[in-house]
Design a protein around this motif. Structure first.
Motif, short mmCIF file in Angstrom:
data_model
loop_
_atom_site.label_atom_id
_atom_site.label_comp_id
_atom_site.label_asym_id
_atom_site.label_seq_id
_atom_site.Cartn_x
_atom_site.Cartn_y
_atom_site.Cartn_z
N LYS A 96 -7.35 -9.61 0.81
CA LYS A 96 -7.91 -10.94 0.56
C LYS A 96 -8.16 -11.68 1.86
N ALA A 122 -2.86 -8.71 -0.56
CA ALA A 122 -2.89 -9.95 0.21
C ALA A 122 -3.66 -9.76 1.51
N ASP A 123 -3.42 -8.61 2.18
CA ASP A 123 -4.13 -8.32 3.43
C ASP A 123 -5.62 -8.17 3.19
N LEU A 159 1.23 -5.15 -3.30
CA LEU A 159 0.95 -6.59 -3.27
C LEU A 159 0.59 -7.04 -1.86
N GLN A 160 1.29 -6.47 -0.86
CA GLN A 160 0.99 -6.82 0.52
C GLN A 160 -0.40 -6.35 0.91
N GLU A 161 -0.77 -5.13 0.47
CA GLU A 161 -2.11 -4.62 0.74
C GLU A 161 -3.18 -5.51 0.13
N THR A 206 7.03 0.33 -3.73
CA THR A 206 5.60 0.62 -3.86
C THR A 206 4.84 -0.61 -4.34
N THR A 207 5.41 -1.33 -5.30
CA THR A 207 4.76 -2.53 -5.81
C THR A 207 4.64 -3.59 -4.73
N GLN A 208 5.71 -3.76 -3.95
CA GLN A 208 5.68 -4.73 -2.87
C GLN A 208 4.63 -4.36 -1.83
N GLU A 209 4.55 -3.06 -1.51
CA GLU A 209 3.54 -2.61 -0.55
C GLU A 209 2.14 -2.85 -1.10
#
Length: 220
Positions: free
Chosen positions: A94, A91-92, A87-89, A82-85
């Motif tokens: 940004k 980044a997306d 962080l990816q969200e 969940t944390t990785q998802e």
């Protein structure tokens, strides 16, 4: 999935801070025995954050350490994913924000260019003829101004019309005084009294751009 027993891990932490029993822990942290039991059974995800904060304070460990110690393996993995998802969200988002900012900047540049081009087209005759007229006026001070005025007046009228800007009243007009639209240059006047326009004012739709400057008409 079968619940794990975290009693031993909890007892290890309790020994570090000289707490001898689960009941003593319950009293020291001011939480119920049921909450202690939940922690021992690995049901940390069902516990309130304020309860976890109290326990972490009494056991002298950080909240993150407490969560890592008493979370089931599958729950930890789930939280990592969940944390990785997340962080990816982020980044997306940004990247999307930067792309949006770039597009807006490009649109502003394009609109500015279009505005400049349309304005230049309306001013074309003035730009082409005014330098020559100004030079002739310098060479011949007797040149009648009435011959030069149309060079300025017509392009200006086209711009004002294109932008939806209207004059409040022409210079020299005698009109009823309206303090919302008129500014007295001298003397006094009551609303409705006749005044003379000295400097023109402008409206753009319902928006007042500049009040017309007026003077009272002297009564005989």
């Amino acid at each position: 999935m079968t619940n794990k027993d975290f009693s031993e891990k909890l007892q290890d932490l309790m020994q570090r801070v000289d707490i001898s029993s689960f009941k003593a822990l319950s009293c020291a942290a001011a939480v119920s025995a049921h909450q202690i039991l939940q922690l021992r059974r690995g049901k940390l995800e069902q516990m309130r954050v304020d309860v976890l904060l109290k326990l972490s304070s009494v056991l002298q460990v950080s909240l993150s350490e407490l969560v890592a110690t008493f979370s089931r393996v599958d729950l930890v993995k789930e939280k990592v994913v969940t944390t990785q998802e997340l962080l990816q969200e982020i980044a997306d988002l940004k990247i999307e924000y930067q792309r949006s900012q770039l597009q807006q900047e490009q649109q502003r540049e394009l609109l500015l260019q279009e505005f400049q081009q349309s304005s230049l087209q309306m001013l074309e005759s003035l730009l082409l003829q005014w330098p020559t007229a100004a030079q002739k006026a310098q060479e011949n001070p007797q040149l009648a101004a009435v011959k030069i005025v149309p060079l300025v007046q017509k392009p200006l009228e086209r711009i004002l019309q294109a932008w939806g800007i209207e004059a409040i009243a022409p210079v020299g007009a005698e009109i009823p005084y309206d303090p919302q639209l008129h500014q007295l240059m001298e003397g006094t006047a009551q609303p409705g009294e006749i005044v003379k326009v000295r400097y023109i004012g402008y409206l753009q739709g319902d928006k007042l751009l500049h009040r017309a400057k007026v003077s009272p008409v002297k009564k005989c």
